[in-house]
Scaffold this active site. Structure first.
Site, PDB file in Angstrom:
ATOM      1  N   GLY A  76       0.832  -1.216   0.000  1.00 49.90           N
ATOM      2  CA  GLY A  76       0.000   0.000   0.000  1.00 49.90           C
ATOM      3  C   GLY A  76       0.855   1.249   0.000  1.00 49.90           C
ATOM      4  O   GLY A  76       1.854   1.333   0.710  1.00 49.90           O
ATOM      5  N   VAL A 116      -4.081   1.534  16.667  1.00 53.74           N
ATOM      6  CA  VAL A 116      -4.899   2.288  17.628  1.00 53.74           C
ATOM      7  C   VAL A 116      -4.216   3.614  17.938  1.00 53.74           C
ATOM      8  O   VAL A 116      -3.036   3.635  18.289  1.00 53.74           O
ATOM      9  CB  VAL A 116      -5.081   1.521  18.952  1.00 53.74           C
ATOM     10  CG1 VAL A 116      -5.963   2.314  19.920  1.00 53.74           C
ATOM     11  CG2 VAL A 116      -5.665   0.140  18.720  1.00 53.74           C
ATOM     12  N   LYS A 162     -11.016  -0.553  17.839  1.00 51.06           N
ATOM     13  CA  LYS A 162      -9.820  -0.156  18.586  1.00 51.06           C
ATOM     14  C   LYS A 162      -9.933  -0.548  20.052  1.00 51.06           C
ATOM     15  O   LYS A 162      -8.964  -1.002  20.673  1.00 51.06           O
ATOM     16  CB  LYS A 162      -9.594   1.354  18.427  1.00 51.06           C
ATOM     17  CG  LYS A 162      -9.201   1.715  16.982  1.00 51.06           C
ATOM     18  CD  LYS A 162      -9.333   3.205  16.732  1.00 51.06           C
ATOM     19  CE  LYS A 162      -8.885   3.562  15.315  1.00 51.06           C
ATOM     20  NZ  LYS A 162      -9.281   4.952  14.971  1.00 51.06           N
TER      21      LYS A 162
END
Lengths: 428, 428
Positions: free
Chosen positions: B10, B132, B205
């Site tokens: 990515g 997170v 999260k």
């Protein structure tokens, strides 16, 4: 795996907390590290003293040799404080292959490099998370969490006593001496509070943070230190009226690989996250080139918060023992430090001047600032109801310390200025 | 040591940040880990797309096999997002002995246990700090910093979009829909904002944080989730008048080894440190039995903050490679979870009721609370200038969720209550 045996140097407040956590959390700890952690021996000054915890009398000793020369002991946890003697004990323990966990900021600030070198030589771990900001895992965060970033600024409220005093002065409009006396009665300040209130304790902690954050050698004597004993309740009132709080900030700054570390009462804009850290709490604000603004907040001292950090270090030592990598994790080379000159240290300033109440005074003063190229963000002149003189409050734009020193020198010989009542660094 | 070679899956915002930091901080990184870190291959959707960084075209590939089956690549950094396909890629990479760093909260919340098991089986590291609260090293802090403590509560502002919206509503008195539209124009909210505003992102999260903080297995579907689309500007006004801010809080609680995790708009007392976390910033408040209150604050997302955490994980992988301990550090056994029942979940509540404006109404209502043993901290009745009905605001003392549900059921059949206008959990 066989039990890991710990020798504890000291059984004061923090030592007691270590015993409580190791014994109280035995099952949780064992599930994390795969083996029991046992407190084998505890060095005390007086074996017969009454204590708030029950501990097997056979574990207590008044002779440090029972710990540092004890072949059964794997890890020495040092919570006795002190510098020269303690350093010798720790070096002896390391040279016998014992790992060390310490909460001793004085020792690490003054002799950290020697101790860490001795540890590396003996393939031992030395961890010291509890030495700065008790319950906040800031040392791990600087070493590991921000390993990829370039930290440019660390600002810390790292002394709970002074933050308690300044918070009380701000919230109750009380004077420094009254709050200090109260803090002493409550046990938040020592009978001799010098090390706290004059900023020395904070300077030691900032030395440790600067070394880790900037990965640079840095000596305690290079910290410029000013304490809070000169902070008046009037200063705090002025600060609040302008939207600031007065905090004792340790500030470590780096740019172009040049470093400056200072501790001083600082006016912090109320909207800055560190301005609302109150009472005995500590906080460390870290600015990194990539990560931007971060802040870490928690208890700075106290039996259990400090012991939490010590036992977390102990867990790290035991995990390393398990996989056989003690003393191997820190491979970073430290840069040599170049200190910033006064010309390179830049910040805003707040000044409170008492001046003759007559025409042209402001012009004379602003001329001095202009001469040394200090530009002004705001200026407020007002009569002082209690005095024949007027008050002028100035907040500068970013100015370098050398230029500000020249301005102050020039003010000395400017007869319209009766007194430079206060001068503060300004942040936020 | 030979260069460590990274395959990047990515090259969106975060991937670009990873390239920038790895290349820009090459010298600092090498001094820490002792070897160069090289981005060897980058998976992109379209090799010919224009990009904001210059990257050697030969490094780009549109075929994931060039990375996960590439014997030269040591570490795979996954920043492409997605769940099922991405999971397969990561499992393939692990089974070929490649270490993995990922920012993928969805993947870790849903399939974390399977991925970590596969990693252990192959002696590989899987690190996911960036999943997170982007720039805040909270995962390290929970695993290492608080390894010695028993964490009882984690409260997080872990979604920047919703915190931006609630902050704007609070500061400007604007409506939810107006601020959402503005956030979409500024790029702070997606065109389809469901996952953020309905609390799903925060729930993922919190699942990750609860597992780590409580060292317990915990599944996403056990999070009770409510988003912010029902928060009105009137609710925020009432909250402020009573000294609260409305925040979308993820709350994970443990007592007696029973766990509850929820995400909901919550009224937080203004004096609580998490109440002043504004805009797109994130913060995680952690309460431990020993350490007490702590809070960690920073950027929750963004190219460079998130990339900081990813590259810090990469540094950790490379340090482990150097000493040969990848996949060995996590020896903790995880407990099975017992979920709290509604009887065991306790908090204060705020209620805003629209009621008939006539005698005896308040008595009827307080009688219902008494019947289910919900005691009240404060009650305020006032006429509503826009309506024939009166308003009653109630803040309860700690009450369990089951009792509150019974109160609400009883209110349903109480004809003097026209509407339960709002109900919020209260913290601080």
């Amino acid at each position: 795996m066989k039990p890991v045996k710990v020798g504890l140097l000291g059984l004061g407040t923090v030592g007691t907390g270590v015993v409580r956590i190791v014994e109280g959390h035995q099952e949780d700890l064992r599930s994390q590290v795969g083996s029991p952690i046992v407190i084998e021996k505890v060095l005390v000054q007086n074996k017969d003293k009454a204590r708030s915890i029950s501990i097997d009398a056979s574990k207590l000793t008044e002779d440090v040799a029972d710990i540092i020369y004890n072949p059964d002991i794997d890890v020495v946890v040092e919570v006795m404080g002190g510098i020269e003697h303690t350093k010798q004990h720790i070096l002896e323990a390391l040279s016998r292959g014992k790992h060390v966990v310490t909460a001793n900021k004085d020792l690490m600030a003054l002799h950290g490099q020697e101790i860490l070198a001795k540890a590396a030589e003996n393939r031992c771990d030395v961890f010291y998370e509890a030495s700065v900001a008790g319950g906040i895992p800031i040392i791990r965060t600087l070493i590991e969490g921000f390993s990829s970033d370039r930290i440019t600024k660390i600002m810390g409220i790292v002394n709970g006593t002074t933050n308690y005093i300044l918070t009380k002065m701000s919230q109750e409009g009380a004077s420094y001496l009254d709050v200090l006396k109260e803090a002493q009665q409550l046990g938040y300040a020592e009978a001799d509070p010098t090390s706290d209130v004059e900023g020395l304790d904070a300077a030691r902690k900032m030395t440790i943070l600067a070394r880790l954050g900037f990965r640079a050698e840095f000596a305690l004597e290079d910290v410029s230190v000013q304490g809070i004993s000169g902070v008046s309740k009037e200063d705090i009132l002025y600060a609040k009226r302008l939207g600031y709080e007065v905090k004792l900030l340790g500030i470590a700054e780096r740019s172009d690989d040049q470093i400056a570390v200072s501790v001083q009462p600082t006016m912090v804009k109320q909207s800055h996250p560190i301005a609302s850290v109150n009472g005995v709490f500590n906080a460390v604000y870290v600015h990194g080139e990539a990560v931007g603004e971060t802040m870490f907040y928690g208890a700075g001292a106290g039996e259990l918060p400090t012991a939490t950090s010590i036992v977390a270090d102990l867990v790290a030592v035991v995990k390393n023992l398990k996989i056989g990598v003690n003393g191997l994790q820190d491979v970073a080379s430290y840069k040599e430090t170049k200190l910033k000159t006064d010309e390179q240290i830049s910040s805003k300033y707040f000044l409170l001047l008492h001046v003759d109440d007559k025409a042209g005074v402001l012009a004379r003063i602003t001329q001095v600032f202009a001469e040394y190229e200090v530009s002004l963000e705001s200026v407020l002149q007002q009569p002082n109801p209690h005095n024949p003189e007027a008050e002028i409050i100035v907040i500068t734009h970013d100015a370098n310390k050398a230029a500000m020193n020249k301005v102050l020198q020039a003010f000395d010989s400017l007869e319209v200025i009766r007194k430079v009542k206060s001068i503060y660094r300004v942040e936020g």
